[in-house]
Scaffold this active site. Structure first.
Site, PDB file in Angstrom:
ATOM      1  N   ARG A 160      24.297  10.899  52.351  1.00 27.43           N
ATOM      2  CA  ARG A 160      23.448  12.044  52.049  1.00 27.43           C
ATOM      3  C   ARG A 160      22.244  11.776  51.178  1.00 27.43           C
ATOM      4  O   ARG A 160      21.379  12.637  51.048  1.00 27.43           O
ATOM      5  CB  ARG A 160      24.291  13.156  51.427  1.00 27.43           C
ATOM      6  CG  ARG A 160      25.143  13.829  52.471  1.00 27.43           C
ATOM      7  CD  ARG A 160      26.065  14.824  51.849  1.00 27.43           C
ATOM      8  NE  ARG A 160      26.980  14.126  50.954  1.00 27.43           N
ATOM      9  CZ  ARG A 160      27.917  14.730  50.236  1.00 27.43           C
ATOM     10  NH1 ARG A 160      28.035  16.030  50.285  1.00 27.43           N
ATOM     11  NH2 ARG A 160      28.719  14.035  49.479  1.00 27.43           N
TER      12      ARG A 160
ATOM     13  N   ARG B 208      28.555   3.785  49.681  1.00 26.13           N
ATOM     14  CA  ARG B 208      27.955   5.053  50.115  1.00 26.13           C
ATOM     15  C   ARG B 208      26.442   4.951  50.330  1.00 26.13           C
ATOM     16  O   ARG B 208      25.720   5.911  50.116  1.00 26.13           O
ATOM     17  CB  ARG B 208      28.245   6.180  49.119  1.00 26.13           C
ATOM     18  CG  ARG B 208      29.706   6.554  49.010  1.00 26.13           C
ATOM     19  CD  ARG B 208      30.125   7.374  50.230  1.00 26.13           C
ATOM     20  NE  ARG B 208      31.544   7.720  50.173  1.00 26.13           N
ATOM     21  CZ  ARG B 208      32.004   8.886  49.729  1.00 26.13           C
ATOM     22  NH1 ARG B 208      31.184   9.809  49.338  1.00 26.13           N
ATOM     23  NH2 ARG B 208      33.291   9.118  49.717  1.00 26.13           N
TER      24      ARG B 208
ATOM     25  N   ASP C 223      35.116   6.967  57.533  1.00 21.68           N
ATOM     26  CA  ASP C 223      35.713   7.517  56.321  1.00 21.68           C
ATOM     27  C   ASP C 223      37.139   6.994  56.209  1.00 21.68           C
ATOM     28  O   ASP C 223      37.754   6.628  57.225  1.00 21.68           O
ATOM     29  CB  ASP C 223      35.712   9.046  56.336  1.00 21.68           C
ATOM     30  CG  ASP C 223      36.024   9.604  54.946  1.00 21.68           C
ATOM     31  OD1 ASP C 223      35.080   9.741  54.139  1.00 21.68           O
ATOM     32  OD2 ASP C 223      37.207   9.856  54.658  1.00 21.68           O
TER      33      ASP C 223
ATOM     34  N   ARG D  45      22.611  14.127  61.198  1.00 21.03           N
ATOM     35  CA  ARG D  45      23.909  14.788  61.036  1.00 21.03           C
ATOM     36  C   ARG D  45      23.853  16.307  61.234  1.00 21.03           C
ATOM     37  O   ARG D  45      24.891  16.966  61.265  1.00 21.03           O
ATOM     38  CB  ARG D  45      24.480  14.499  59.640  1.00 21.03           C
ATOM     39  CG  ARG D  45      25.264  13.208  59.490  1.00 21.03           C
ATOM     40  CD  ARG D  45      26.639  13.264  60.141  1.00 21.03           C
ATOM     41  NE  ARG D  45      27.323  14.536  59.874  1.00 21.03           N
ATOM     42  CZ  ARG D  45      27.928  14.853  58.744  1.00 21.03           C
ATOM     43  NH1 ARG D  45      27.997  13.975  57.776  1.00 21.03           N
ATOM     44  NH2 ARG D  45      28.485  16.029  58.576  1.00 21.03           N
TER      45      ARG D  45
ATOM     46  N   TYR E 167      45.628  11.698  48.974  1.00 25.54           N
ATOM     47  CA  TYR E 167      45.130  12.786  49.835  1.00 25.54           C
ATOM     48  C   TYR E 167      46.256  13.423  50.643  1.00 25.54           C
ATOM     49  O   TYR E 167      46.317  14.644  50.790  1.00 25.54           O
ATOM     50  CB  TYR E 167      44.026  12.283  50.766  1.00 25.54           C
ATOM     51  CG  TYR E 167      42.712  12.085  50.052  1.00 25.54           C
ATOM     52  CD1 TYR E 167      41.975  13.180  49.593  1.00 25.54           C
ATOM     53  CD2 TYR E 167      42.205  10.813  49.808  1.00 25.54           C
ATOM     54  CE1 TYR E 167      40.777  13.001  48.907  1.00 25.54           C
ATOM     55  CE2 TYR E 167      41.011  10.627  49.124  1.00 25.54           C
ATOM     56  CZ  TYR E 167      40.301  11.722  48.684  1.00 25.54           C
ATOM     57  OH  TYR E 167      39.130  11.549  48.004  1.00 25.54           O
TER      58      TYR E 167
HETATM   59  O1  CP3 Z   1      29.778   3.566  51.998  1.00 20.57           O
HETATM   60  C1  CP3 Z   1      29.207   3.969  53.030  1.00 20.57           C
HETATM   61  O2  CP3 Z   1      27.981   4.172  53.080  1.00 20.57           O
HETATM   62  C2  CP3 Z   1      30.019   4.084  54.314  1.00 20.57           C
HETATM   63  C3  CP3 Z   1      30.604   5.324  54.600  1.00 20.57           C
HETATM   64  C4  CP3 Z   1      31.746   5.882  53.773  1.00 20.57           C
HETATM   65  C5  CP3 Z   1      32.010   7.273  53.764  1.00 20.57           C
HETATM   66  N1  CP3 Z   1      33.179   7.465  53.098  1.00 20.57           N
HETATM   67  C6  CP3 Z   1      31.167   8.285  54.397  1.00 20.57           C
HETATM   68  C7  CP3 Z   1      31.248   9.673  53.916  1.00 20.57           C
HETATM   69  C8  CP3 Z   1      32.768   5.261  53.066  1.00 20.57           C
HETATM   70  C9  CP3 Z   1      32.963   3.795  52.738  1.00 20.57           C
HETATM   71  C10 CP3 Z   1      33.675   6.285  52.649  1.00 20.57           C
HETATM   72  C11 CP3 Z   1      34.923   6.015  51.924  1.00 20.57           C
HETATM   73  C12 CP3 Z   1      35.594   7.115  51.241  1.00 20.57           C
HETATM   74  N2  CP3 Z   1      35.832   8.393  51.689  1.00 20.57           N
HETATM   75  C13 CP3 Z   1      36.237   6.981  49.994  1.00 20.57           C
HETATM   76  C14 CP3 Z   1      36.269   5.718  49.180  1.00 20.57           C
HETATM   77  C15 CP3 Z   1      35.008   5.519  48.445  1.00 20.57           C
HETATM   78  C16 CP3 Z   1      34.833   6.340  47.224  1.00 20.57           C
HETATM   79  O3  CP3 Z   1      33.887   7.116  47.174  1.00 20.57           O
HETATM   80  O4  CP3 Z   1      35.635   6.180  46.303  1.00 20.57           O
HETATM   81  C17 CP3 Z   1      36.819   8.220  49.666  1.00 20.57           C
HETATM   82  C18 CP3 Z   1      37.580   8.552  48.417  1.00 20.57           C
HETATM   83  C19 CP3 Z   1      36.566   9.086  50.768  1.00 20.57           C
HETATM   84  C20 CP3 Z   1      36.996  10.513  50.926  1.00 20.57           C
HETATM   85  C21 CP3 Z   1      35.801  11.380  51.020  1.00 20.57           C
HETATM   86  N3  CP3 Z   1      35.084  11.552  52.189  1.00 20.57           N
HETATM   87  C22 CP3 Z   1      35.122  12.104  49.986  1.00 20.57           C
HETATM   88  C23 CP3 Z   1      35.580  12.189  48.543  1.00 20.57           C
HETATM   89  C24 CP3 Z   1      33.993  12.702  50.574  1.00 20.57           C
HETATM   90  C25 CP3 Z   1      32.899  13.512  49.899  1.00 20.57           C
HETATM   91  C26 CP3 Z   1      33.057  14.975  50.086  1.00 20.57           C
HETATM   92  C27 CP3 Z   1      31.741  15.691  49.737  1.00 20.57           C
HETATM   93  O5  CP3 Z   1      31.143  16.255  50.653  1.00 20.57           O
HETATM   94  O6  CP3 Z   1      31.351  15.670  48.552  1.00 20.57           O
HETATM   95  C28 CP3 Z   1      33.991  12.351  51.933  1.00 20.57           C
HETATM   96  C29 CP3 Z   1      32.999  12.720  52.956  1.00 20.57           C
HETATM   97  C30 CP3 Z   1      32.033  11.647  53.289  1.00 20.57           C
HETATM   98  N4  CP3 Z   1      32.376  10.381  53.625  1.00 20.57           N
HETATM   99  C31 CP3 Z   1      30.620  11.790  53.354  1.00 20.57           C
HETATM  100  C32 CP3 Z   1      30.123  10.549  53.756  1.00 20.57           C
HETATM  101  C33 CP3 Z   1      28.707  10.168  54.033  1.00 20.57           C
HETATM  102  C34 CP3 Z   1      29.843  13.058  53.090  1.00 20.57           C
HETATM  103  C35 CP3 Z   1      29.991  13.954  54.274  1.00 20.57           C
HETATM  104  C36 CP3 Z   1      28.691  14.584  54.738  1.00 20.57           C
HETATM  105  O7  CP3 Z   1      27.633  13.938  54.676  1.00 20.57           O
HETATM  106  O8  CP3 Z   1      28.790  15.711  55.248  1.00 20.57           O
END
Ligand code: CP3
Length: 357
Positions: free
Chosen positions: A44, A40, A89, A53, A164
């Site tokens: 953010r 990540r 994602d 974004r 999910y």
């Molecule tokens: O790692 C990185 O920097 C690359 C990008 C990345 C994202 N998601 C971007 C993202 C990666 C590798 C993921 C994987 C992902 N997505 C996982 C596995 C990693 C982990 O954290 O265990 C999981 C479980 C997800 C599902 C998911 N997508 C979640 C739980 C969330 C967060 C929701 C929130 O807003 O709290 C997301 C959204 C997400 N994926 C964001 C980002 C940057 C945030 C969205 C935003 O910025 O509006």
């Protein structure tokens, strides 16, 4: 006439990154310094991310190669990390095959019609490269920009994706998922097998486009007892690793709360096993066994504690990892959104300085 008169873009990208500290550590070769990247890292915690974004929904941003390229590069420019991770994602391939889902800010992926029956499963079709042209295009743009910095592709592992899909969204206890796993083992096995094929296809697309390594995120698998993992989940994860084994890129396997599963996760087939912060690296390596590199494992919350504490805790990780065959420094889970980006930059510098050989 030879079929390959000119090296393709992906060969150029991977050749350039081949001797990077990150790929050397994954292959358990000697390194100039311990490589660092952060799960990540693109997201953010960075003001420049929030800026690009603005007004663009998460899933839409994943489908725009210009934005994907910019966001993937932002942490590389800012922190001097040793690898980029593709901005996307884990639910993107599911969206691409027509699953009605959205990523809700502050919540995560939400699925309109959860998958709980045989008829629901029939809606999950195979993934084809033509479903995700924006992924191939973005990776082409990225490998051209990244030079010697490797690009990590990724996918969600079958269990985490199933969670999910079956729950319909994020879940604390995974009760619907486990109900299916314990209550209808045949449907469960078919669901995981279908997800393994989708995940393998998604990883192959990224590798063929030029990714230098891949990480399989099984974020929520720590919810399972070892015997259930072995019986009901490991075969699907192994199928994914086997499907990309011959493509010449290291395969990383990560989950949270997996202390009791590390041995089995090693057996599942990855080259590198990710470790969360609950187990010291010297204990993790005993559990994983020989022949694997490890990745981890600073508690992401430590970054809120001030410079001295961060350095003390980072040094503890380095000391515990000193005898590993290969170590990739990372956090034990993703960067928390309110992390000070400067703390991350300083941490990269610290690890590089302390491990320079
Ligand atoms: O790692 C990185 O920097 C690359 C990008 C990345 C994202 N998601 C971007 C993202 C990666 C590798 C993921 C994987 C992902 N997505 C996982 C596995 C990693 C982990 O954290 O265990 C999981 C479980 C997800 C599902 C998911 N997508 C979640 C739980 C969330 C967060 C929701 C929130 O807003 O709290 C997301 C959204 C997400 N994926 C964001 C980002 C940057 C945030 C969205 C935003 O910025 O509006």
């Amino acid at each position: 006439m030879s079929e390959r008169t000119e090296p393709s873009q992906q060969q150029t990208g991977r050749t350039a990154a081949h001797d990077s500290a990150f790929l050397r550590a994954c292959r358990r070769e000697p390194v100039p310094h311990t490589p660092v990247w952060f799960m990540r890292q693109a997201g953010r915690s960075l003001p420049e991310y929030r800026k690009v974004r603005e007004g663009i929904p998460m899933l839409e941003s994943c489908m725009r190669p210009d934005l994907v390229t910019e966001i993937t590069l932002q942490p590389v420019r800012r922190h001097n990390v040793d690898a980029a991770i593709f901005f996307s994602d884990i639910v993107v391939p599911l969206k691409a095959i027509g699953v009605d889902l959205d990523i809700k800010p502050g919540v995560g992926p939400v699925v309109a019609q959860p998958i709980r029956t045989r008829a629901d499963l029939d809606r999950l079709r195979a993934l084809d490269p033509s479903d995700v042209p924006y992924v191939t295009e973005a990776i082409g743009l990225l490998t051209a920009e990244l030079g010697t910095t490797p690009l990590i592709g990724f996918a969600g592992a079958p269990f985490t994706l199933a969670s999910y899909l079956v729950e319909g969204g994020p879940s604390r206890n995974h009760e619907h998922t486990k109900a299916l796993m314990y209550g209808d083992p045949e449907l469960w096995a078919d669901l995981l097998d279908r997800l393994a094929d989708i995940t393998a296809a998604f990883l192959k697309i990224q590798i063929e486009a030029g990714a230098s390594a891949v990480q399989l995120f099984d974020s929520w698998v720590g919810a399972l007892a070892p015997a259930d993992y072995r019986r009901s989940v490991m075969p699907a994860s192994t199928k994914v690793f086997d499907a990309v084994a011959g493509l010449g890129v290291p395969r990383i396997h990560f989950g949270v709360g997996t202390g009791e599963l590390l041995g089995l996760m090693g057996e599942a087939g990855a080259d590198v096993v990710g470790v969360d912060w609950r187990i010291p690296m010297d204990e993790a390596v005993r559990r994983v066994g020989p022949g694997k590199a490890l990745q981890g494992n600073l508690d992401p919350a430590v970054l809120f504690a001030g410079r001295e504490a961060v350095e003390t805790k980072a040094q503890e990780v380095l000391d515990a990892a000193a005898d590993l065959e290969g170590h990739v420094f990372n956090l034990g889970h993703g960067v928390l959104p309110t992390t000070d980006p400067d703390a991350l930059t300083r941490l990269v510098e610290y690890v590089h300085e302390r491990t320079a050989r």
